[in-house]
Structure formats: C-alpha cells, structure tokens
Write a protein that holds these residues in place. Structure first.
Motif, PDB file in Angstrom:
ATOM      1  N   ASN A 277       0.896  -1.453   0.099  1.00 50.70           N
ATOM      2  CA  ASN A 277      -0.061   0.082  -0.003  1.00 50.70           C
ATOM      3  C   ASN A 277       0.851   1.436  -0.081  1.00 50.70           C
ATOM      4  O   ASN A 277       0.257   2.225   0.149  1.00 50.70           O
ATOM      5  N   THR A 322       8.141   1.696   4.711  1.00 46.53           N
ATOM      6  CA  THR A 322       6.888   1.745   5.640  1.00 46.53           C
ATOM      7  C   THR A 322       6.821   0.493   6.100  1.00 46.53           C
ATOM      8  O   THR A 322       7.772  -0.499   6.101  1.00 46.53           O
ATOM      9  N   GLN A 324       3.911  -2.400   7.285  1.00 44.00           N
ATOM     10  CA  GLN A 324       2.555  -2.954   6.852  1.00 44.00           C
ATOM     11  C   GLN A 324       2.534  -4.394   7.385  1.00 44.00           C
ATOM     12  O   GLN A 324       3.320  -5.180   6.880  1.00 44.00           O
ATOM     13  N   ALA A 351      -0.991   6.347   2.553  1.00 39.07           N
ATOM     14  CA  ALA A 351      -1.234   5.188   1.626  1.00 39.07           C
ATOM     15  C   ALA A 351      -1.528   5.378   0.164  1.00 39.07           C
ATOM     16  O   ALA A 351      -2.161   6.448   0.117  1.00 39.07           O
ATOM     17  N   ALA A 357      -5.685  -4.241   5.494  1.00 45.31           N
ATOM     18  CA  ALA A 357      -4.322  -4.368   6.406  1.00 45.31           C
ATOM     19  C   ALA A 357      -4.739  -4.628   7.874  1.00 45.31           C
ATOM     20  O   ALA A 357      -5.874  -3.861   8.403  1.00 45.31           O
ATOM     21  N   GLN A 360      -0.857  -0.645   9.690  1.00 45.23           N
ATOM     22  CA  GLN A 360       0.151  -0.004   8.670  1.00 45.23           C
ATOM     23  C   GLN A 360       0.699   1.375   9.095  1.00 45.23           C
ATOM     24  O   GLN A 360      -0.193   1.972   9.772  1.00 45.23           O
TER      25      GLN A 360
END
Length: 412
Positions: A277, A322, A324, A351, A357, A360
């Motif tokens: 994402n 990131t 996630q 995002a 998810a 995240q």
C-alpha cells in the motif's frame, strides 16, 4: 539526492536510454556516478588496507574492542560466525528481528538498531533478517568495501546473531542508483559473508531453518533474489533476463524447496513486495506502470502467484520505506504479506493502495519481531522515536494455523 524519486519516464528502458531521455539527470549526481565508474575506485582497493593499518595502530585492548564491535574476521580465517539457535528461547519460541532498507549509515539507522537491541535482549531474539538495500546508494564496490563496516557492522554492534540477508535494487545498481540494472554486483555481498560473523548469505538465494539440524523445523526461510524480475531498467545480461537461465533456476529451486519443506511455518523473504500500500505499489504495477516486463514487476507477480501464495505463511519484503501487516485474502490463498522497509528511511505519510491491512504506518521508522513455536506465529510491529532511540510496540498479529501443514509432519 533522493534516489527513490528516480523513476524512468517510460517502462523498460535501458539505463543508457534513460539517461539520454533525461539529460538533466545525466548532468547531475547520476552523471557523476557514470563518470566515476570509468575510474579506479581507490576507496574499494585501499579501504581494507587502511582500516587494517588504523586498527593495528590502536592499543591492544582498544583494537580487540574494535574487532569485536565490527564482528569482521580476517579473510580466509576459519568460519567463526555467530551461531543459529538450536533451541527455543525462554518463552519457548524462536524470535527473529526483521529489518529492511537499512544500509545508510545515518543517525536513523543507528537509532533503529539501538532501539532493536533493547527489544531483542528482552525477547530473546536469536536471528535477524535484512530485507535488502543493505548498502545505499549504489551497493558495494567490492567485497572489502568499507561501507560494509559503516553501513552494516557498526550500526548493528550488539545485535550479535546471524543475519539472513537478501539483495535489494540498491545492492545491484547499474549506472543509475537503485535501478537493479547490474545484478552481478550482488555477488560481492555473497562473497562478503566469508568475512563477517553476522552476514549470512551463502548464495544469492537459499534456505535457512530453525532449528538448523531439526528433521521437522519449526520455521524455514526461503530467501529470494527478486532483482532480475523487478528492476526499473531492462536487463542487458542474458543470464539475468526475466526468463533467462538464472531466473528459471531460481524458480525451479523455490518450487522444489517449498514442496520439500517439513517446517511448521514457511516464510519467503525478498526485497520487492507482492502486495504493498506504499508509494512503490504492488508487483505488476510498480510505480504506476501498467506495461513492461521489468519496470512494473509483472514477472515477479507471476512468481509469487504461481509458486508462493498458498504455500508460504508469510512474504517478508522491504523496498517501500513503510511498515505494513497486510491481511491474508482469497487472492493470497492465506499467505500474509508484510512490508518492513523503514529501518533507516521513512515513507511519505500516506497510503497509496487499498489492500486490507491489520495495521500499517507510512510515517515512522521501525522494525518487527517474528516469534514462532509449534503452537503459534506472532508478529510484533515497533515504531522508533529516532531522537530518543526508543521503540514502541504498535501492533501485534497472531495466528495459530499454518497456511499448509508440512507433509507427513505431526505437531502438537
């Protein structure tokens, strides 16, 4: 230079075509790199000798401390590597540190490593994973490049355990930093494993199980080299074509290794994610491209879908800076995608995709800890406050059912 912004103007160019299409890029830092590649890299040739001379000049006790901190043994010495754990920790689990995109040598990398040290001590972590982009921005110039010390050994002092390492696009840069355009450069990182007590990369793709000598391991890792099918430029070496001999061999190996594994939990680790994402997007549409064999990663998407999903419990990836924990879905046949690439760089705060998810984070630095036993698999996600070098447990995900139980194995 923020090389993460280096996206070709159209898919599947060669690096030379890319530079001709963007002359302002060629005139800047990237052009400087191209010109530097035509000269002898004195740092690569002399760095090892200079480091050795400086170490020899230290008093005996200080020299011993420096060697311990660097955890580098002389080339050709007997393999005195940090051992893999042969039994669970005090909590009855094998605990694994997960990091990604760490190799900057910056304060952020040092802060994340410092925070992870405390968590690893508390959780009894015995193995670590490095999800690629181990040496920013262009990868090492040789297997004795001093950047192995400044961007891996020194930041990870005290994290004295085997590190399962995979190759990222920055480790295999060609002319353009992060292009993945020269996969052969990854051989330098394989070779470096002979000189480090931490760095575990016996080949460009490999397996590792815990416990290592168990007939029915609790967990097995399948380390991939995703660069030849996810580079931002066309591969010029036929050996590394998306359908060339290297990828055909790797695919056959992965298929056979997953089929043969008797591990309770199976984890595939590779730099480029299947689902994501973050800003780089998912395999098949990387960086917004909808055409092209390489730039959009369509053949990596095929590899994950045809060989991995429904057979592995987790896919661990970096690439996107990131954190996630994506949910298993019908599309993934129960396999969970985890992105953990914020160990030195962070995301843009928002995002870019809509995959479901469990949790995240697109802003913070951080790492994760994977804990497994015969009974359960748990993933703890930590964010790190860089100024104070402290970690905060942000989310925990736990499962008790493997995607596919190992054939013939019975676990209580």
């Amino acid at each position: 230079m923020c090389d993460d912004d280096l996206i070709p103007p159209r898919p599947d160019l060669t690096e030379a075509q890319w530079l001709r299409a963007e002359p302002e890029l060629a005139a800047g830092p990237v052009g400087d790199r191209v010109r530097a590649m035509g000269t002898v890299r004195r740092r690569a040739l002399l760095g090892g000798a200079a480091a050795g001379a400086a170490l020899a000049a230290l008093p005996g006790h200080a020299a011993a401390q420096a060697r311990a901190a660097g955890a580098v043994r002389p080339r050709g010495a007997a393999a005195d590597v940090f051992p893999f754990p042969q039994r669970p920790n005090g909590q009855g689990e094998f605990a694994v540190l997960i990091t990604g995109d760490a190799g900057t040598g910056t304060a952020e990398q040092h802060a994340v490593a410092a925070a992870a040290r405390e968590v690893c001590r508390r959780e009894g972590v015995g193995v670590a994973v490095g999800l690629g982009d181990n040496i920013y921005e262009n990868g090492p110039e040789s297997d004795t490049d001093d950047e192995f010390r400044t961007k891996f050994e020194e930041p990870n002092t005290g994290l004295d355990m085997p590190w399962l390492m995979v190759l990222g696009n920055h480790d295999c840069s060609g002319l353009v930093p992060g292009s993945g355009g020269d996969p052969s450069r990854g051989d330098r990182e394989v070779s470096y494993a002979r000189s480090s007590r931490r760095w575990h990369m016996p080949s460009r793709y490999y397996t590792a199980a815990l416990p290592a000598d168990g007939a029915d391991p609790v967990i097995e890792f399948f380390a991939l080299d995703t660069n030849p099918v996810a580079s931002t430029v066309t591969q010029l070496d036929p050996h590394y074509y998306w359908n060339g001999p290297y990828m055909r061999a790797q695919r056959a190996w992965l298929d056979g290794a997953l089929a043969a594994s008797r591990a309770r939990w199976k984890v595939v680790i590779g730099h480029h994610p299947y689902l994501n994402n973050g800003r780089h997007g998912s395999a098949g549409t990387y960086d917004g491209f909808l055409v092209g064999h390489y730039t959009r990663g369509i053949h990596l998407k095929e590899l994950y879908e045809e060989v991995v999903v429904g057979r592995a419990d987790l896919i661990l990836s970096g690439h996107d800076h990131t954190l996630q924990l994506l949910e298993p879905t019908t599309r993934t046949a129960g396999t969970r995608q985890i992105v953990c690439g914020a160990s030195a760089k962070s995301g843009d705060g928002r995002a870019h995709g809509k995959h479901p998810a469990a949790w995240q984070n697109f802003s913070d630095h951080g790492f994760m800890v994977l804990k497994v036993s015969d009974r359960a698999m748990t993933v703890d996600a930590y964010t790190v406050d860089v100024p104070t070098r402290t970690a905060r447990l942000a989310h925990t995900t736990r499962t008790t059912t493997p995607v596919r139980a190992p054939a013939g194995a019975v676990h209580g």
